[in-house]
Structure formats: C-alpha cells, structure tokens
Design an enzyme around this catalytic site. Structure first.
Site, short mmCIF file in Angstrom:
data_model
loop_
_atom_site.label_atom_id
_atom_site.label_comp_id
_atom_site.label_asym_id
_atom_site.label_seq_id
_atom_site.Cartn_x
_atom_site.Cartn_y
_atom_site.Cartn_z
CD GLU A 2 24.08 -7.45 -28.51
OE1 GLU A 2 24.15 -8.45 -29.24
OE2 GLU A 2 24.19 -6.29 -28.94
CB SER B 274 45.52 -21.13 -63.11
OG SER B 274 44.54 -21.61 -64.00
#
Length: 731
Positions: free
Chosen positions: A154, A421
């Site tokens: 990591e 909409s």
C-alpha cells in the site's frame, strides 16, 4: 462730517461687535486655533511627502546596485512572477483547505465508539457497524510480517512522507502515462485513511483536494503508529467486515495475532480491492493477489525470497462460508441514522431493528446489476442507484452503486445529481394548490426569462395543451411559464422541502426543469407523498433501537411525531390523476407493471444525457431509479424512459407478487381488470421493447393467510397490556 482722525471712524475700523460683554475674545481664539491647525496639517503633509520622496529615492538608489541585465534578468523576472503566483496560490489553497478542515471539527473518532448489530424487519441479523465485537489490536501486537506486507503493497514510503508521497505520485503518473491508463495509484496510506474517515469514494477533483489536505492534517495531529492503527481498523475488507481483526476472524476463524505469512499476505491484498479478491467469493483470485503481495515484500527489501517461499508453496485456505449477502449501502446509511438518534441515550452497544426487507433488497441489487451488465456498455452507463419505500415511510431496499466492494460511496444518499424533468412534480403540485386542474389549458410556445430561453426536446411546440399533456410528454416550457407568470420560484422551493427533499434547493429560475441537484433518496421520499394521500411519507430506516439488556431506547412509532399534510386531498388527487398517465400515454411506457397494476411516476433526463431517472409509485411502494456515471460523462442517449423505467418495472413486478394491492388515492379506477401475461413478456430481454428477465418472488404465504396474519397483528397492537387485563379480571 466725520473726523478722519478719529480712530473709531478710520478705514481700519473693525465691525461693530458686542465687545462690551466679552464675547469677541473667545471667537477670535477659536478662529486662530483653526488657522494654526490648518497650517500644521499643511506643513506636516508637505514634510511627510517630501521625506517619503527622499526615502523612495534612497531605496531606488540602493536597489540599483542589484539591477541585472542579460540572461540573469530573465531568471529574476521568472522568480518574481513565481513569488507573485505563489502568494496568490497560497490564498487559493487556503480557500480550498477550509471546507476540508471543517470535517475535522468535533469528535471525528466517535464513529468507532459504537458497537451496533443490525437486524432486518423480521429480526434476522444482517450486519454490524462500529466496533465489530473483535477488539482493535495494537500495532505492536500485530505480526511483523503482516505490517510489512501492508506497507510493501500500500505505501512503501509511509514512514518517510508527510501524508503526500511526491516521489510516489510522480512515479505513478509516469507509469500510468506509459501504460496509457491507470495501472498504479499515487495515494498514500494516510490519504486512504482520510478518505475512509472523512470523505466518500466519489471520483471528483474536489474530493481529491480535500483528501490531500486532510492527509496533511492527520500527519500533523497523529503519530505514524496511530495513523497505521486507524487504517488497519477502519478499512472495508469484504464480507461485511471492517478492519484487519474482523477480516481475520471472518476469513480464517482466528485472531489477527495468529495469522501466518500466507494469511497475512492474503489480508494485505484486500485493502484496495476487497470485492475482487475476497477469498470466500474468489479463492483463486485471492491467492494470486497474495502471491503478488509476497513479491512486493521481496521487491521492497523487507523480506527475502527464501523467507516467502513457504508461503508461496502453501497458500492460505479460508473458513468454508456461504457467501454473505449484506446490504452494506443501507447499513452505512442506517449507521449514520443510529448515531443521529443516539444523542438521546448514553448507550453505545446497540441492537437495531431496521426496515429493510432482504427479499426486496436482493431484487433491487440484482436489477441494478443486471441492467448495467446487459445494457451498461450500450448506454455508456457504469453506475446506478435505487431506493424503495413502502407506503408509510419504511425504506425496504437501498442500492448505492454497482459494487460496494469497489466503491463504498453511496450514490443513493450522497451523490448530488440533477433530477431533470422528475423535479417538475414540485412545480405542478404548487399549480394544483393554486387552483389549477389537470385539464387547465396552457400555451406551449417559446419562452424567455431574462437571458435564459429553455427549449423542448427536439424544439417542438404544441400550442394550447392541458397540464396533463404537459406533464406526460415532459414539456419544458410549461413549468417555466407557470413559475414565471403565476407561481414564482420560492413556492416551488418550499414545496420540494415540504415533500421531503433535504438537499438545499438553489434559488434559481432554472429549477422548474430540474437543475438543482438532489439525491435518489430525496426523490423517493418526495414521491412517497402521492400514495400517502398528500401526507408526509415519514421516511425512515430504523424501526427500533434496544440495548443488549433488552431495554427499548427508541421506537419509531412512539417517538416520532405523526405525519403532517403536505398536499391537500384535492391537489394530491389531481397530481395522481396526471402522474398515472405517464406510464400509459407518456414518456414512461416501459415502466408499466404486469397484471394491470396502476403506476404513477415521472421520468427525468438531464442535459447532455448525464443522468437518467425514473421515480414511480403504486399504492404499496415508491421506487426511485437512477443511472449515470461518477465522472459526470454523458451516457449514450439514455433517457429516463429507457433503462431506468425498465429497471423500475423489474423491481416492482417482483415486489408486487403475492401481496394485497392498495389503491392509489384520488384516481378513478385504482384496480382495473388484471391483464393476463402475454407471450411478449416471455421473449428474451430487449431494450427496444422494454423487457428485462423477470424476477420470481418465492411464495411463503398465500394472500389470504397474509391478510389474516396482518389483521391479527393490528389487533395485537391495539390490545391492552396483559397486566392491565389481569387487573381488570381481578376486579
């Protein structure tokens, strides 16, 4: 004739003043004072200007010694411009940092103080959050090879950088440029921790900027050991587990302190891709990933090949578990709700009964995933989200993305997207409250509001039409005309808030056609008002909270106020009459359910096809569906009436199998004659005709048995307590 020698009549004679009473002397003194003050100001300013000019000349003469020419001048000019830009950049960076640092206010570690066990609506355990029974293990007690495996994979320069690894970032950019894609990440372990604690997984420049600032803040306020400990405890590890300790117990059935090198390598490989490499789901992939971790250990110089060879030859095996289906997006949201409610009581170890129905949850997850798998590439859509609410406000299902393991960002509750909409219902609701009806005639024609001129789809205009036609055909000019000429913007904003939209609504003239961002949960909550006959939906995910001693700490039915009316019965009836026509003659025909079940709803498609929505409801459930992309790129002409409507149909067809149907209030024919299943519904899935493979809901009870049990349940709720009955009988 006056005597000129008389001093009283001479040319220098002063005007006659009342000197007899002594008033002339104070006046003259005041006059002389102002003259002296004016003279002092003039001289002081002149002297100051003169001295300033002298000082400036001396400074100019001094700096002439440093005047450079030729190539040196170019260098110094660049340095000067760099300092100027650096100062401006510092101000900008400070402005960008302020929102990030707001997340650090308060007790940001409070999330770990809870130990919460979650149950579904029927009382089955569905997951945990907070401290998951496996206590955090101090870093000093963890196996050395596990720590090395994590750092080698990591963040190899974890103990050397200040939160941002400039060298590693440059290396990652170079590698990715050479590969023509993202093959190596540049985020440090500290940045990942900042994202896990304070931020989301949303892919945006704003999030990356906040992540960088928060990483620096963590490095300044915590030691490296504390950062590493928090990272190992807070990261999602697959299988519904958070942290290495819980993952070791789940996958290997042992404490993290007892794992061997092969198991440690498998755990270290989970941090960035738990869904892809979870060993209980894909053991071969997990073992291959563990082998890569072992190679990282050797390449980083933390271990030798001889030390890892045994782990390569004897890869880890995991506890044989059935794949755990955990509604993680829902649990994350429910955990936030628990923390909000927990301010009422001191307990931190809690059992929470939620509203989720795992059958509906599985159907919603399968529908979103299958839609993306089948049509995602065709429509260029990579993400979807959905929320289902039962009439009464209970959230029965929540899907926050295509894969929780890949991204824990909840697009149902946190992603702000333009609703298009689908936002028009608030404008039409205000219109109904103001006295208009579904048959009211309005003019569909070009309109301008200031320098803004909205257009209809394909720039077509129909002239005089009814409001029903306007909403079913999703015409843009009508809600804008209503807002400009009759309603105004503020009533629309207030209506959206009253119906359940919690996201702040912009005060902008463009909002009638859906430019103000909302969440999927917002829209599902608001549309739930219509089947509730105009009352608040009272959306909730927590039904009851108890302590481990059985004491009831919170009960939604008793502790929350009753629903308030949002729409009048007449306005709500008018809205339902119009919205139930959208799947019949409007833009959402692919959302029509089987067996003639009446559906109301509205589609939504945003500018450049970035977002596609369908939110619909029956008398039983309301369901909101959204599809789009995290990076806001456009889809391939996907509208709300295509994939969202089709996915809605798939979810709701499943939800309505074998249940007692409830009517939608205010419509003339809530239970039309059921239509037999046609052969077309059995054809292969085809987006052209709006069909998706149907989900079959397993039947556990007949409709009649369900009705009897519900009647018994209602009678039990209204029955007097047993002790009261005994006292009454004794008397």
């Amino acid at each position: 004739m006056e005597d000129p020698s008389n001093p009283e009549n001479g040319p220098n004679m002063e005007p006659e003043t009342p000197q007899d009473n002594g008033a002339g002397k104070p006046r003259r003194r005041k006059l002389y004072f102002f003259l002296r003050l004016d003279s002092w100001i003039d001289s002081t300013l002149w002297n100051a200007g003169f001295r300033l000019a002298e000082a400036w000349e001396e400074i100019t003469i001094f700096f002439r010694r440093f005047r450079v020419r030729g190539w040196k001048r170019i260098l110094f000019e660049l340095l000067g411009e760099g300092l100027t830009l650096g100062a401006a950049g510092s101000v900008v960076m400070l402005m960008l940092a302020m929102p990030a640092f707001e997340a650090t206010q308060g007790d940001w570690r409070n999330r770990g103080n809870f130990a919460v066990t979650f149950l579904d609506r029927y009382g089955n355990v569905i997951g945990h959050r907070g401290i998951i029974h496996e206590n955090s293990v101090p870093v000093d007690q963890l196996p050395d090879y596990f720590i090395k495996a994590v750092l080698a994979t990591e963040d190899r320069r974890f103990f050397d950088h200040f939160g941002i690894d400039v060298i590693g970032l440059f290396r990652a950019v170079t590698v990715n440029a050479q590969a023509g894609g993202v093959v190596q990440g540049g985020s440090t372990l500290t940045q990942q921790l900042a994202k896990n604690i304070f931020l989301s997984n949303e892919r945006s420049i704003e999030r990356k900027i906040k992540e960088a600032f928060l990483a620096i803040w963590l490095e300044a306020n915590l030691s490296k050991k504390e950062i590493l400990s928090l990272y190992l405890d807070r990261t999602y590890m697959g299988g519904g587990t958070f942290g290495a300790a819980a993952a070791a117990q789940f996958y290997f059935g042992k404490s993290i302190t007892d794992v061997n090198l092969a198991e440690a390598a498998m755990l270290a490989g989970l941090f960035k891709a738990p869904a892809k490499y979870a060993p209980h789901v894909n053991l071969p992939a997990a073992r291959a990933r563990a082998n890569d971790v072992l190679s990282n250990l050797v390449q980083s110089g933390l271990m030798t090949e001889g030390q890892v060879i045994a782990a390569r030859r004897n890869p880890a095996s995991v506890v044989d578990r059935a794949q755990i289906e955990s509604p993680d997006y829902f649990l994350d949201w429910a955990f936030d709700e628990v923390q909000r409610l927990a301010t009422r009581f001191p307990e931190r170890s809690l059992i929470v009964r939620t509203t989720i129905d795992m059958g509906l949850q599985k159907a919603a997850e399968d529908s979103i995933q299958s839609s993306l798998m089948e049509y995602g590439e065709r429509y260029h859509a990579k993400q979807g989200a959905s929320v289902m609410i039962e009439n009464g406000g209970a959230v029965r299902a929540m899907v926050g993305g295509s894969d929780y393991g890949e991204s824990q960002f909840n697009r149902a509750t946190k992603a702000l997207r333009q609703p298009g909409s689908s936002f028009k219902i608030y404008t039409y609701s205000v219109a109904m409250e103001s006295g208009m009806t579904p048959t009211s005639v309005v003019v569909d024609a070009p309109i301008s509001w200031g320098n803004w001129s909205p257009h209809n789809y394909e720039n077509r205009y129909a002239g005089k039409i009814t409001l029903t036609t306007a909403i079913t055909q999703s015409i843009n000019t009508i809600p804008v005309r209503l807002a400009k000429e009759k309603l105004g913007i503020q009533p629309i904003r207030e209506m959206a808030k009253a119906m359940g939209v919690e996201t702040p609504i912009r005060n902008d003239k463009t909002i009638p056609i859906g430019t103000s961002e909302v969440t999927v949960l917002d829209q599902a909550t608001a549309y739930s008002v219509f089947p509730a006959d105009g009352m608040q939906s009272r959306r909730h995910g927590i039904e009851q909270i108890t302590g481990y001693d059985g004491k009831v700490l919170y009960d939604f039915g008793h502790d929350e106020p009753p629903a308030k009316r949002v729409l009048s019965e007449k306005a709500n009836s008018y809205m339902n009459q119009m919205l139930t026509q959208v799947p019949v003659i409007g833009t959402a025909r692919k959302a029509a359910l089987d067996n003639g079940i009446v559906v109301g709803g509205k589609t939504g498609t945003t500018q450049a096809y970035r977002d596609a929505w369908f939110i619909g409801f029956t008398g039983n459930y309301t369901c909101a569906v959204w599809f789009g992309n995290d990076d806001y790129t456009s889809t391939n002409n996907m509208t709300g009436g295509t994939l969202p409507a089709m996915t809605f149909k798939k979810i709701m067809d499943y939800a309505h199998q074998g249940i007692v149907l409830k009517p939608i209030p205010g419509i003339s024919d809530p239970f039309p004659a059921q239509k037999p299943q046609t052969a077309s519904a059995k054809k292969p899935a085809d987006p052209a005709n709006g069909s998706l493979p149907p989900l079959v809901r397993p039947r556990s009870l007949s409709v009649d048995s369900t009705r009897v049990l519900r009647d018994i349940g209602e009678k039990l709720k209204g029955a007097a307590p047993l002790e009261a009955q005994k006292l009454a009988a004794a008397k």
